[in-house]
Design an enzyme around this catalytic site. Structure first.
Site, PDB file in Angstrom:
ATOM      1  N   ASP A 216      44.071  51.872  51.786  1.00  0.00           N
ATOM      2  CA  ASP A 216      44.688  52.776  50.811  1.00  0.00           C
ATOM      3  C   ASP A 216      44.243  54.222  50.992  1.00  0.00           C
ATOM      4  O   ASP A 216      44.988  55.157  50.699  1.00  0.00           O
ATOM      5  CB  ASP A 216      44.359  52.315  49.389  1.00  0.00           C
TER       6      ASP A 216
ATOM      7  N   LYS B  57      43.094  36.339  47.596  1.00  0.00           N
ATOM      8  CA  LYS B  57      42.327  35.944  46.410  1.00  0.00           C
ATOM      9  C   LYS B  57      41.887  37.210  45.692  1.00  0.00           C
ATOM     10  O   LYS B  57      40.935  37.862  46.103  1.00  0.00           O
ATOM     11  CB  LYS B  57      41.114  35.106  46.772  1.00  0.00           C
TER      12      LYS B  57
ATOM     13  N   SER C 255      39.003  37.681  49.316  1.00  0.00           N
ATOM     14  CA  SER C 255      38.222  38.189  48.201  1.00  0.00           C
ATOM     15  C   SER C 255      37.483  39.494  48.526  1.00  0.00           C
ATOM     16  O   SER C 255      38.110  40.533  48.647  1.00  0.00           O
ATOM     17  CB  SER C 255      37.267  37.098  47.730  1.00  0.00           C
TER      18      SER C 255
END
Length: 448
Positions: A310, A324, A299
């Site tokens: 990224d 999640k 999460s």
């Protein structure tokens, strides 16, 4: 106002009241008139049960079970919370609560461990991410709601509970009985130390103090190590998540620009969602970063790992995260407590949804414990019949737009294309791999 909370793992939506019935429109594919017919059917069944069932029933319990049945049928994370449980959930985000120290969810009617919290009775007793709890003091979990199971796991400090646990993918393996002594859980979410010329920071969850404590630890380690500081290790292994705003601010601490995360509802008629961008200011002064992840990283941890991956700001070391990618909102219901409802999915800056597939590392390194966790998670997913779809498959690997170590971002450690295999005698092979990366000389970017 909405202050989202992820991870075991939810989000606060501080609302004054909640309307139980909407104005006439289409609801769940049914016209309102049909919806009210279904509500009348529910009322008729309710009356039949309370009047004709062979045992005495309590109206309050019937209604609570009906509400829980509706919510738990949606996904493992949406639940109704009676007043006491709702208040305890809010206390938990402030970093102190009672119990065993487990982040859990419900899977196939049983309690699944997302992760034990650092320095808690559950971790000291040897509980692992992916463990399935089948009995509580010999009482079967099957048939209970998640909230009922959580209530039974709570109790007076120094009292004992025996958890019967299924571990790994071998269905014939004998269940384990794990004795845990309850305690008041005071979570120290940031731990730090010097690893010679590298600063090591362990984040065990994301509560109201995480960013503040992390930045303070970084400043202290800067002073302690001095100008020879090579870089930073951010350890998110077994971090089950927590507050969304803290995941955002932790990510922002290492980024100068760009998107951190976006949230989007999956409903076609819902708002487009929100995108959160970084502000200028890197607390590490551009030093290289390695982030440690494993199957217990879930999460909010995945938001941080995904954002830094990224943007090629950090190299991820370890193994694939829990997966999640859903946002819950905690909705107060006045004197009746509250509910935790899944309201959106979250996406990394490159648009990846990592729900059910997780984030893969740039450098894959395994410890024995990580293999246990991964085997348990894989077995659970296979049991559920989950298979990657075309949309989910890209989430199991880094973004295709570039690789850590590309020229133009000297702050990112150079990551070899193959898995690293540190010496078997290393105490923490994943950490040792990260330290080697940070200390390795950067590749030459001069043109030939």
């Amino acid at each position: 106002m909405r202050n989202f909370l992820l991870g075991g793992v939810c989000a606060f939506a501080l609302m004054g009241s909640v309307a139980l019935f909407a104005a006439p429109n289409k609801v769940g594919g049914l016209q309102s008139s049909d919806t009210y017919k279904q509500l009348n059917l529910f009322g008729e069944i309710f009356e039949r049960v309370r009047n004709d069932y062979y045992k005495e029933t309590k109206d309050e319990q019937l209604m609570e079970n009906a509400i829980n049945g509706m919510l738990t049928s949606l996904d493992p994370y949406s639940i109704y919370m009676p007043p006491r449980s709702f208040q305890e959930a809010r206390v938990q985000t402030r970093g102190e609560f009672g119990g065993l120290g487990l982040e859990v969810t419900m899977e196939n009617g049983l309690v699944k461990v997302v992760s034990p919290i650092d320095d808690t009775p559950a971790q000291r007793a040897g509980m692992l991410p992916g463990d399935i709890i089948t009995h509580l003091d010999g009482d079967p979990v099957l048939g209970k709601t998640l909230q009922e199971a959580i209530e039974k796991m709570r109790g007076a400090p120094n009292s004992k509970i025996v958890l019967t646990v299924r571990r790994g993918s071998d269905a014939s393996a004998k269940p384990l009985d794990v004795s845990v002594i309850r305690a008041v859980i005071k979570t120290r979410v940031v731990r730090s130390r010097r690893e010679d010329d590298v600063a090591y920071l362990r984040l065990s969850s994301f509560n109201e103090h995480t960013t503040q404590d992390m930045v303070a630890a970084i400043e202290r380690l800067k002073q302690e190590i001095g100008p020879n500081l090579k870089g930073y290790v951010i350890d998110l292994r077994d971090n089950p998540g927590g507050l969304l705003d803290q995941a955002i601010s932790v990510s922002d601490s290492f980024l100068n620009q760009g998107e951190i995360v976006s949230t989007r509802s999956l409903r076609p008629n819902a708002d487009e969602g929100q995108r959160v961008n970084a502000k200028r200011g890197d607390v590490t002064d551009g030093k290289p970063i390695a982030v440690l992840i494993n199957g217990g990283s879930a999460s909010a941890s995945e938001i941080v790992a995904g954002a830094l991956q990224d943007h090629h700001r950090a190299v991820l070391v370890g193994n694939t995260t829990f997966g999640k990618g859903l946002v819950q909102t905690m909705i107060p219901l006045g004197e009746f407590g509250g509910m935790k409802l899944t309201t959106a999915g979250y996406f990394t800056p490159s648009g990846r949804s990592i729900d059910k597939t997780g984030i893969a590392p740039d450098v894959e390194v395994w410890s024995d414990r990580d293999r246990q966790i991964a085997a348990a998670l894989k077995a659970r997913r296979e049991l559920n019949g989950h298979r990657e779809t075309e949309d989910e498959a890209p989430a199991a690997k880094p973004a295709e737009t570039g690789k850590p170590g590309d020229a133009g971002n000297p702050a990112t450690p150079t990551a070899p294309a193959t898995s690293m295999k540190p010496e078997e005698g290393a105490q923490d092979v994943v950490l040792q791999a990260a330290l080697e990366l940070l200390r390795a000389p950067p590749k030459s970017t001069a043109k030939k």
